[in-house]
Design a protein around this motif. Structure first.
Motif, PDB file in Angstrom:
ATOM      1  N   THR A   1      57.269 -23.108 106.488  1.00 58.97           N
ATOM      2  CA  THR A   1      56.993 -22.110 105.461  1.00 58.97           C
ATOM      3  C   THR A   1      55.486 -21.930 105.348  1.00 58.97           C
ATOM      4  OG1 THR A   1      58.982 -22.678 104.201  1.00 58.97           O
ATOM      5  CG2 THR A   1      57.251 -21.476 103.039  1.00 58.97           C
ATOM      6  N   ILE A   2      55.060 -20.675 105.360  1.00 61.32           N
ATOM      7  CA  ILE A   2      53.641 -20.339 105.213  1.00 61.32           C
ATOM      8  C   ILE A   2      53.463 -19.575 103.896  1.00 61.32           C
ATOM      9  CG2 ILE A   2      51.658 -19.142 106.217  1.00 61.32           C
ATOM     10  CD1 ILE A   2      53.050 -19.394 108.922  1.00 61.32           C
ATOM     11  N   GLU A   3      52.575 -20.056 103.044  1.00 63.43           N
ATOM     12  CA  GLU A   3      52.291 -19.418 101.754  1.00 63.43           C
ATOM     13  C   GLU A   3      50.883 -18.834 101.796  1.00 63.43           C
ATOM     14  OE1 GLU A   3      54.249 -18.990  99.227  1.00 63.43           O
ATOM     15  OE2 GLU A   3      55.950 -20.322  99.668  1.00 63.43           O
ATOM     16  N   ILE A   4      50.783 -17.517 101.574  1.00 59.87           N
ATOM     17  CA  ILE A   4      49.495 -16.836 101.545  1.00 59.87           C
ATOM     18  C   ILE A   4      49.275 -16.282 100.135  1.00 59.87           C
ATOM     19  CG2 ILE A   4      48.115 -14.943 102.504  1.00 59.87           C
ATOM     20  CD1 ILE A   4      49.864 -15.143 105.014  1.00 59.87           C
ATOM     21  N   THR A   5      48.131 -16.600  99.545  1.00 61.29           N
ATOM     22  CA  THR A   5      47.797 -16.120  98.199  1.00 61.29           C
ATOM     23  C   THR A   5      46.455 -15.403  98.271  1.00 61.29           C
ATOM     24  OG1 THR A   5      48.956 -18.002  97.226  1.00 61.29           O
ATOM     25  CG2 THR A   5      47.484 -16.741  95.793  1.00 61.29           C
ATOM     26  N   LEU A   6      46.436 -14.157  97.789  1.00 57.57           N
ATOM     27  CA  LEU A   6      45.223 -13.336  97.823  1.00 57.57           C
ATOM     28  C   LEU A   6      44.941 -12.777  96.432  1.00 57.57           C
ATOM     29  CD1 LEU A   6      45.912 -11.247 101.061  1.00 57.57           C
ATOM     30  CD2 LEU A   6      44.514 -13.305 100.872  1.00 57.57           C
TER      31      LEU A   6
ATOM     32  N   SER B   1      60.540  -7.365  99.079  1.00 55.18           N
ATOM     33  CA  SER B   1      59.298  -7.077  98.353  1.00 55.18           C
ATOM     34  C   SER B   1      59.635  -6.510  96.979  1.00 55.18           C
ATOM     35  CB  SER B   1      58.428  -6.083  99.132  1.00 55.18           C
ATOM     36  OG  SER B   1      57.295  -5.710  98.384  1.00 55.18           O
ATOM     37  N   ASP B   2      58.829  -6.885  95.985  1.00 58.85           N
ATOM     38  CA  ASP B   2      59.031  -6.351  94.642  1.00 58.85           C
ATOM     39  C   ASP B   2      58.179  -5.113  94.383  1.00 58.85           C
ATOM     40  OD1 ASP B   2      56.507  -7.422  94.536  1.00 58.85           O
ATOM     41  OD2 ASP B   2      56.897  -8.813  92.899  1.00 58.85           O
ATOM     42  N   ALA B   3      57.496  -4.619  95.407  1.00 59.97           N
ATOM     43  CA  ALA B   3      56.679  -3.407  95.266  1.00 59.97           C
ATOM     44  C   ALA B   3      56.772  -2.597  96.546  1.00 59.97           C
ATOM     45  CB  ALA B   3      55.225  -3.758  94.964  1.00 59.97           C
TER      46      ALA B   3
ATOM     47  N   SER C   1      55.419 -10.789  96.781  1.00 59.81           N
ATOM     48  CA  SER C   1      55.419 -10.634  95.325  1.00 59.81           C
ATOM     49  C   SER C   1      54.009 -10.298  94.869  1.00 59.81           C
ATOM     50  CB  SER C   1      55.919 -11.908  94.640  1.00 59.81           C
ATOM     51  OG  SER C   1      55.142 -13.025  95.022  1.00 59.81           O
ATOM     52  N   SER C   2      53.898  -9.196  94.142  1.00 65.56           N
ATOM     53  CA  SER C   2      52.595  -8.703  93.693  1.00 65.56           C
ATOM     54  C   SER C   2      52.497  -8.848  92.184  1.00 65.56           C
ATOM     55  CB  SER C   2      52.420  -7.230  94.098  1.00 65.56           C
ATOM     56  OG  SER C   2      51.196  -6.723  93.634  1.00 65.56           O
ATOM     57  N   GLY C   3      51.538  -9.671  91.724  1.00 66.45           N
ATOM     58  CA  GLY C   3      51.291  -9.832  90.305  1.00 66.45           C
ATOM     59  C   GLY C   3      50.107  -9.000  89.850  1.00 66.45           C
ATOM     60  N   ARG C   4      49.662  -9.254  88.633  1.00 67.69           N
ATOM     61  CA  ARG C   4      48.531  -8.495  88.100  1.00 67.69           C
ATOM     62  C   ARG C   4      47.212  -8.924  88.719  1.00 67.69           C
ATOM     63  NH1 ARG C   4      48.719  -8.212  81.672  1.00 67.69           N
ATOM     64  NH2 ARG C   4      47.056  -6.727  82.164  1.00 67.69           N
ATOM     65  N   ASN C   5      47.123 -10.212  89.094  1.00 66.73           N
ATOM     66  CA  ASN C   5      45.850 -10.735  89.588  1.00 66.73           C
ATOM     67  C   ASN C   5      45.892 -11.214  91.028  1.00 66.73           C
ATOM     68  OD1 ASN C   5      44.657 -10.379  87.006  1.00 66.73           O
ATOM     69  ND2 ASN C   5      45.542 -12.312  86.331  1.00 66.73           N
ATOM     70  N   ASN C   6      47.085 -11.426  91.585  1.00 63.47           N
ATOM     71  CA  ASN C   6      47.134 -11.939  92.945  1.00 63.47           C
ATOM     72  C   ASN C   6      48.370 -11.439  93.672  1.00 63.47           C
ATOM     73  OD1 ASN C   6      49.313 -13.582  92.050  1.00 63.47           O
ATOM     74  ND2 ASN C   6      47.892 -15.178  91.449  1.00 63.47           N
ATOM     75  N   LEU C   7      48.331 -11.627  94.967  1.00 63.30           N
ATOM     76  CA  LEU C   7      49.428 -11.248  95.858  1.00 63.30           C
ATOM     77  C   LEU C   7      49.869 -12.491  96.608  1.00 63.30           C
ATOM     78  CD1 LEU C   7      51.144  -9.063  97.400  1.00 63.30           C
ATOM     79  CD2 LEU C   7      49.259  -8.962  99.028  1.00 63.30           C
TER      80      LEU C   7
END
Length: 265
Positions: free
Chosen positions: A258-263, A165-167, A205-211
């Motif tokens: 591989t499972i990709e989850i975007t929130l 994790s980057d956070a 990976s946590s960005g400014r607008n999404n996870l």
């Protein structure tokens, strides 16, 4: 007589264009009125359709939320039962084994191994009961609990879970983190039960607008065109939808899943 007839003819000739003009104006007025009525009706119909879709979406969200609440209540009761009942029984058994071991001058190795194994089982059970306790999870750190969950799975020795994790903490509400934790748990359970994987790699990976969360395994994979979605996949889709996110699967036979989850954050 001739003058009178000619006068009527001229008068009628003068009135005819006026009659035609009035008739044309009436027709144009009716056409415009019909067009306005048609546009107004279509707008009303579109508004009704949008409202019905919104109501259906709201109903589906409430239904899914109710299902999740029932599941969380079940998890909480199961966690308390594991901690208060099964955990106490295992602790008593471990205590009795310890007493027996101390009474023996030369305890057999199998007894010592049994006590160590029982201690590991008790530790795993406590970790599991904590992960099912919604009151404890309501204040948890998602990243920290994912590491704890990975340690619990790794302790069983069946496979290894690698978390990156980057956070250290996410800017999400507690109930959202709890639901996301359940989604990741479901994904890992599917890999353990069906994929026959040796490793699971989890990246957050946590960005400014999404996870973004990626869960990949080195299992046997499956044919996405031939295999229908199971209950686990359906639960994941429902929960991700409640979080206004999306989830995607990528899998090939013999190449893992591989499972990709975007929130949104």
């Amino acid at each position: 007589m001739y003058v009178h007839i000619r006068y009527n003819f001229i008068a009628q000739g003068k009135l005819f264009p006026e009659i035609v003009g009035i008739a044309g104006l009436l027709i144009a007025t009716f056409a415009i009125a019909f067009l306005v009525f048609f546009i107004f009706s279509r707008r009303q119909q579109n508004r009704l359709v949008v409202r019905q879709k919104h109501m259906q979406k709201e109903f589906d969200n409430q239904l899914m939320q109710a299902k999740v609440e029932v599941q969380e209540q079940t998890f909480g009761e199961l966690g308390r039962e594991l901690h208060d009942n099964v955990g106490q029984l295992l602790s008593s058994a471990k205590l009795l084994l310890g007493i027996t071991q101390r009474k023996l001058s030369d305890p057999p190795e199998t007894l010592m191994t049994a006590q160590d194994t029982l201690g590991q089982a008790l530790q795993s059970l406590r970790s599991l009961s904590k992960s099912l306790n919604t009151e404890w999870l309501s204040q948890f750190n998602l990243i920290e609990n994912l590491h704890v969950e990975a340690e619990r799975i790794n302790a069983a020795g069946q496979l290894q879970v690698h978390v990156k994790s980057d956070a250290e903490q996410l800017s999400m509400q507690a109930d959202q983190q709890l639901m996301l934790f359940r989604i990741v748990q479901e994904a890992m359970n599917n890999s353990i039960k069906h994929a026959q994987a040796k490793n699971i790699w989890m990246t957050i990976s946590s960005g400014r607008n999404n996870l973004k969360i990626s869960i990949a395994d080195d299992g046997q994979g499956f044919d996405m065109n031939a295999r229908p979605g199971g209950v686990g996949m359906m639960n994941m889709r429902h929960r991700v939808k409640l979080l206004n996110g999306r989830v995607e699967w990528r899998s090939e036979i013999g190449r893992g899943t591989t499972i990709e989850i975007t929130l949104p954050l």
